[in-house]
Scaffold this active site. Structure first.
Site, PDB file in Angstrom:
ATOM      1  N   ARG A   1     115.071 116.879  14.522  1.00 24.52           N
ATOM      2  CA  ARG A   1     115.640 115.616  14.067  1.00 24.52           C
ATOM      3  C   ARG A   1     115.225 114.489  15.007  1.00 24.52           C
ATOM      4  O   ARG A   1     115.244 114.652  16.234  1.00 24.52           O
ATOM      5  CB  ARG A   1     117.180 115.682  14.049  1.00 24.52           C
TER       6      ARG A   1
ATOM      7  N   GLU B   1     112.890 107.000   8.071  1.00 25.71           N
ATOM      8  CA  GLU B   1     112.003 107.732   7.160  1.00 25.71           C
ATOM      9  C   GLU B   1     112.185 107.153   5.768  1.00 25.71           C
ATOM     10  O   GLU B   1     113.335 106.955   5.364  1.00 25.71           O
ATOM     11  CB  GLU B   1     112.350 109.221   7.142  1.00 25.71           C
TER      12      GLU B   1
ATOM     13  N   HIS C   1     108.315 114.656   7.362  1.00 27.94           N
ATOM     14  CA  HIS C   1     109.503 115.517   7.181  1.00 27.94           C
ATOM     15  C   HIS C   1     109.177 116.624   6.168  1.00 27.94           C
ATOM     16  O   HIS C   1     109.833 116.765   5.138  1.00 27.94           O
ATOM     17  CB  HIS C   1     110.715 114.693   6.715  1.00 27.94           C
TER      18      HIS C   1
HETATM   19  N1  LIG Z   1     111.921 119.173   9.729  1.00 31.20           N
HETATM   20  C1  LIG Z   1     112.614 119.768   8.788  1.00 31.20           C
HETATM   21  O1  LIG Z   1     112.280 119.702   7.609  1.00 31.20           O
HETATM   22  C2  LIG Z   1     113.819 120.596   9.164  1.00 31.20           C
HETATM   23  C3  LIG Z   1     114.233 121.606   8.292  1.00 31.20           C
HETATM   24  C4  LIG Z   1     115.286 122.423   8.689  1.00 31.20           C
HETATM   25  C5  LIG Z   1     115.954 122.195   9.876  1.00 31.20           C
HETATM   26  N2  LIG Z   1     115.579 121.156  10.667  1.00 31.20           N
HETATM   27  C6  LIG Z   1     116.286 120.889  11.923  1.00 31.20           C
HETATM   28  O2  LIG Z   1     115.880 121.880  12.864  1.00 31.20           O
HETATM   29  C7  LIG Z   1     116.927 122.048  13.822  1.00 31.20           C
HETATM   30  C8  LIG Z   1     117.194 123.545  14.000  1.00 31.20           C
HETATM   31  O3  LIG Z   1     117.629 124.114  12.775  1.00 31.20           O
HETATM   32  P1  LIG Z   1     118.202 125.618  12.773  1.00 31.20           P
HETATM   33  O4  LIG Z   1     118.248 126.052  11.379  1.00 31.20           O
HETATM   34  O5  LIG Z   1     117.502 126.440  13.786  1.00 31.20           O
HETATM   35  O6  LIG Z   1     119.689 125.331  13.302  1.00 31.20           O
HETATM   36  P2  LIG Z   1     120.624 126.366  14.063  1.00 31.20           P
HETATM   37  O7  LIG Z   1     122.001 125.841  13.910  1.00 31.20           O
HETATM   38  O8  LIG Z   1     120.341 127.769  13.625  1.00 31.20           O
HETATM   39  O9  LIG Z   1     120.170 126.246  15.599  1.00 31.20           O
HETATM   40  C9  LIG Z   1     120.387 125.094  16.355  1.00 31.20           C
HETATM   41  C10 LIG Z   1     120.542 125.500  17.813  1.00 31.20           C
HETATM   42  O10 LIG Z   1     120.722 124.307  18.576  1.00 31.20           O
HETATM   43  C11 LIG Z   1     121.575 124.659  19.658  1.00 31.20           C
HETATM   44  N3  LIG Z   1     122.133 123.474  20.291  1.00 31.20           N
HETATM   45  C12 LIG Z   1     123.197 122.720  19.910  1.00 31.20           C
HETATM   46  N4  LIG Z   1     123.406 121.734  20.805  1.00 31.20           N
HETATM   47  C13 LIG Z   1     122.457 121.874  21.763  1.00 31.20           C
HETATM   48  C14 LIG Z   1     122.168 121.169  22.965  1.00 31.20           C
HETATM   49  N5  LIG Z   1     122.904 120.109  23.354  1.00 31.20           N
HETATM   50  N6  LIG Z   1     121.137 121.588  23.730  1.00 31.20           N
HETATM   51  C15 LIG Z   1     120.382 122.646  23.342  1.00 31.20           C
HETATM   52  N7  LIG Z   1     120.616 123.372  22.237  1.00 31.20           N
HETATM   53  C16 LIG Z   1     121.640 122.981  21.460  1.00 31.20           C
HETATM   54  C17 LIG Z   1     122.627 125.526  18.998  1.00 31.20           C
HETATM   55  O11 LIG Z   1     123.317 126.304  19.971  1.00 31.20           O
HETATM   56  C18 LIG Z   1     121.764 126.394  18.084  1.00 31.20           C
HETATM   57  O12 LIG Z   1     121.370 127.593  18.720  1.00 31.20           O
HETATM   58  C19 LIG Z   1     118.120 121.237  13.305  1.00 31.20           C
HETATM   59  O13 LIG Z   1     118.155 119.994  13.959  1.00 31.20           O
HETATM   60  C20 LIG Z   1     117.794 121.031  11.835  1.00 31.20           C
HETATM   61  O14 LIG Z   1     118.417 119.876  11.315  1.00 31.20           O
HETATM   62  C21 LIG Z   1     114.508 120.381  10.338  1.00 31.20           C
END
Ligand SMILES: NC(=O)c1ccc[n+]([C@@H]2O[C@H](COP(=O)([O-])OP(=O)(O)OC[C@H]3O[C@@H](n4cnc5c(N)ncnc54)[C@H](O)[C@@H]3O)[C@@H](O)[C@H]2O)c1
Length: 340
Positions: free
Chosen positions: A247, A276, A295
């Site tokens: 993000r 975006e 994205h």
């Molecule tokens: N680009 C895209 O199209 C797209 C698609 C899906 C997800 N995403 C983004 O990717 C990211 C990860 O998604 P996911 O499915 O693995 O989520 P997830 O919830 O499985 O994992 C996120 C991780 O971030 C950790 N976290 C939370 N706060 C933190 C901090 N302050 N410091 C370090 N780690 C921290 C959590 O403990 C968790 O392990 C999210 O931000 C999601 O919105 C982007």
């Protein structure tokens, strides 16, 4: 355009995002038997247009383009379920939804593989200069390109920030490439992290100065918002690369611009930006060491199918009075929901 607003029906009416219209066929068999659909194909609605539509719907599938604010929720008297397509829910006012007895679900893990593979695509593009080399060939700079060295994966260190669903898949794949992987995530145990092949570190200070590639995979929270700013960029190696397929809000974008322009770091590849779509006059587009994708990380056929099916089923389930356990983002809503 599938806009059934004028059809008289007893079925609940739902909003379907125009940006997902190209994939509507995946959702059709799940949604159409039970609900009436309102969709504006390929359109991103303004806040005012969205409020007008939400005034009259019982449920909604939403993406990051629909900002679900308190005022929007309060302008939606019939709304009783919100299903987020994907994982990130920072665009939804969960507190307001809970107060109004509206359950909000997301699709944990459904798009993780697509995002992890896109992260690898960005890493290969950065370390082996793929977009720049392609440009050089087209400009007749075939020989000049030999001045550019690619970076080796084997023996390099990948620093993952946030090792949940996506981060874990990235870690496993980077280990298979011979990279040494370290991860900062205060909410995952050292044992869980070790199962991915990565080694847990306890602070950003343990990660930033040693990583050759820093890849962001944390969720956006009050604590993680803006977690990479000028101070953090200055701690990275000048030869290091940043990848952000998570993000935009995790990064101070102005600091990233300066870090790239003034070469505090070597380059970056990002799938997420603010705003975006990125306006064509954005100074970011002038940087030759920044790779941008729109994205797109979760946009593979299988990932799209899995995520849209999940989001559609979640919505139908909620509208029928049942709240799924997996993916419920505001568990406190349970008491209020059952009273409805
Ligand atoms: N680009 C895209 O199209 C797209 C698609 C899906 C997800 N995403 C983004 O990717 C990211 C990860 O998604 P996911 O499915 O693995 O989520 P997830 O919830 O499985 O994992 C996120 C991780 O971030 C950790 N976290 C939370 N706060 C933190 C901090 N302050 N410091 C370090 N780690 C921290 C959590 O403990 C968790 O392990 C999210 O931000 C999601 O919105 C982007």
């Amino acid at each position: 355009m599938v806009d059934y607003t004028n059809v008289i029906s007893m079925k609940p009416k739902i909003y379907f995002p125009g940006t997902l219209y190209g994939s509507y066929e995946i959702a059709r068999p799940i949604l159409e038997p039970d609900v009436e659909i309102v969709v504006f194909p390929e359109k991103v609605l303004s806040a005012e247009q969205l409020a007008e539509v939400f005034h009259d719907v019982d449920g909604a599938i939403v993406t990051a383009f629909e900002k679900i604010s308190r005022s929007l929720i309060e302008a939606a008297p019939r709304l009783r379920a919100i299903s987020k397509f994907g994982v990130g829910i920072e665009t939804i006012d969960l507190e307001a939804a809970t107060e109004h007895g509206i359950p909000v679900t997301n699709c944990p893990g459904a798009n993780a593989l697509g995002v992890a593979e896109h992260t690898l695509a960005l890493m290969f593009s950065l370390l082996r200069h793929v977009p720049r080399l392609d440009r050089m060939v087209r400009q007749g700079d075939w020989i000049k390109s030999k001045r550019f060295y690619g970076a080796d994966f084997e023996g390099s260190t990948l620093g993952i920030i946030g090792i949940g669903n996506v981060g874990s898949l990235v870690a496993q794949r980077a280990c298979a490439l011979g990279m040494s992987v370290i991860a900062y995530d205060p909410y995952q145990s050292a044992e869980t992290v070790a199962r991915t092949g990565a080694k847990k570190v306890n602070s950003l200070d343990d990660l930033l100065p040693v990583a050759d590639v820093v890849s962001l995979h944390a969720t956006v929270t009050k604590e993680s918002r803006g977690m990479l700013g000028e101070t953090e960029f200055r701690k990275m190696k000048p030869t290091a690369y940043l990848i952000n397929a998570a993000r935009a809000a995790l990064v101070d974008q102005d600091a990233m611009f300066r870090a790239l322009k003034e070469r505090w770091i070597s380059g970056a590849a990002v799938d997420v930006l603010e705003p975006e779509p990125l306006p064509l006059d954005s100074p970011l587009l002038q940087l030759d060491n920044l790779i941008i994708t729109p994205h797109h990380a979760g946009t593979t056929l299988r990932t799209r199918e899995r995520t849209l099916k999940q989001a559609s089923s979640n919505l139908i389930r909620m509208l029928s009075g049942d709240i799924p356990d997996i993916g419920l983002c505001n568990p406190a809503v349970r008491d209020r929901f059952t009273q409805k």
